[in-house]
Design an enzyme around this catalytic site. Sequence first.
Site: not given
Ligand SMILES: NC(=O)C1=CN([C@@H]2O[C@H](COP(=O)(O)OP(=O)(O)OC[C@H]3O[C@@H](n4cnc5c(N)ncnc54)[C@H](O)[C@@H]3O)[C@@H](O)[C@H]2O)C=CC1
Ligand SMILES: O=C([O-])CC(=O)C(=O)O
Length: 344
Positions: A37, A42, A177, A204
């Site tokens: 979060a 988050g 997507d 994805h």
């Molecule tokens: N499914 C989708 O369409 C998308 C997926 N993502 C993915 O979402 C993930 C997060 O992206 P962001 O929020 O931008 O990254 P971020 O680095 O800004 O935030 C990730 C958070 O996870 C926390 N974290 C790390 N290890 C943890 C643990 N063991 N337990 C709880 N929290 C933990 C970190 O402290 C951080 O606050 C990435 O893997 C990214 O690739 C991003 C965009 C789209």
């Molecule tokens: O591109 C990335 O790494 C994050 C993601 O999954 C998206 O934006 O679809």
Amino acid sequence: MFAGRIFARLVAPAFVSQFRTFSSSAARQTKVAVLGAGGGIGQPLSLLLKMDPFVSSLSLYDIRGAPGVAADVSHIDVTGAVRGYTADHLDEALDGAEVIVIPAGVPRKPGMTRDDLFNTNASIVRDLASAIARVSPQAHILVISNPVNSTVPIVAATLEKAGVFDPRRVFGVTSLDVSRAARFLSEITAKDPKESVVTVVGGHSGVTIVPLLSQSPSAKDISGEAYEKIIHRIQFGGDEVVKAKDGAGSATLSMAYAGARFTHAVLRGLRGHKNVITPSFVKSPLFADQGVDFFSSKVELGPNGVEKIHPVGDLSAEEEKLLAACLPDLKKNIEKGKAFVAQA
Ligand SMILES: NC(=O)C1=CN([C@@H]2O[C@H](COP(=O)(O)OP(=O)(O)OC[C@H]3O[C@@H](n4cnc5c(N)ncnc54)[C@H](O)[C@@H]3O)[C@@H](O)[C@H]2O)C=CC1
Ligand SMILES: O=C([O-])CC(=O)C(=O)O
């Protein structure tokens, strides 16, 4: 309820009437947890979930920063508890949670693929899934962390190992997507994105993302170079954001929006709403005979999670090719996730 109306306008325009009904009755209590979060996704996701009138209690967990996010979000003038939990308090954060959204893990930098995140994120997701299996095995788990094609099988295999896997309750969030596809199509057709909805199936990442433009009335006439261009843009939309953020991460705000919408759909299903149909990457029989047993297609949601998995429908010759390119990569990603849990 003001925040409920704002949420309905911003995040769930199709569901305004349901919000009005439920924000006044607010009968059902639903605790939603966000793991990760404190991060780029988050934080805005927590804000949007706080504004969702179906969320009665919000549990915000991160290894850093969650209490601050919780304090901040808790000043919004809507009812419902918000608690922030630090690394030592994961079990408390999960206790009683009916829906758990996981955006924990590292995001991409320019030049990386989503699969490059596997080494870091696989163990993060596995450990969170182990805790869920122990503390809240009945929860609906919504996985955002990348690579989704592998992290969802990791969550499923971890729950399976613990003897608590229910395929109806584990979801990969692929709704960004779908949001992108509607937006990009609307830019070509000059129609409202709401009239430009595109079914997107597969997985994805890159070529595993399969947009089915032939099923969208407003996209039917797009062909040749314009077709190639929009398909590429939908498949590689994430890269646009990674490049523009130039090392500062990947999509966060649009993902929070798409994640909040998907969570709302799950909550509607839990409340027994009918015809809640949305795409998600789930354990699926559609291509299991080809060794691809997780796949994103439209699913119907209900009180127990996935009630029905819709087939992909009629495909054009181009879409058959896109699907043929998707399946081998998706298979590899899924197997990699399963192997990670099996060898642990
Ligand atoms: N499914 C989708 O369409 C998308 C997926 N993502 C993915 O979402 C993930 C997060 O992206 P962001 O929020 O931008 O990254 P971020 O680095 O800004 O935030 C990730 C958070 O996870 C926390 N974290 C790390 N290890 C943890 C643990 N063991 N337990 C709880 N929290 C933990 C970190 O402290 C951080 O606050 C990435 O893997 C990214 O690739 C991003 C965009 C789209
Ligand atoms: O591109 C990335 O790494 C994050 C993601 O999954 C998206 O934006 O679809």
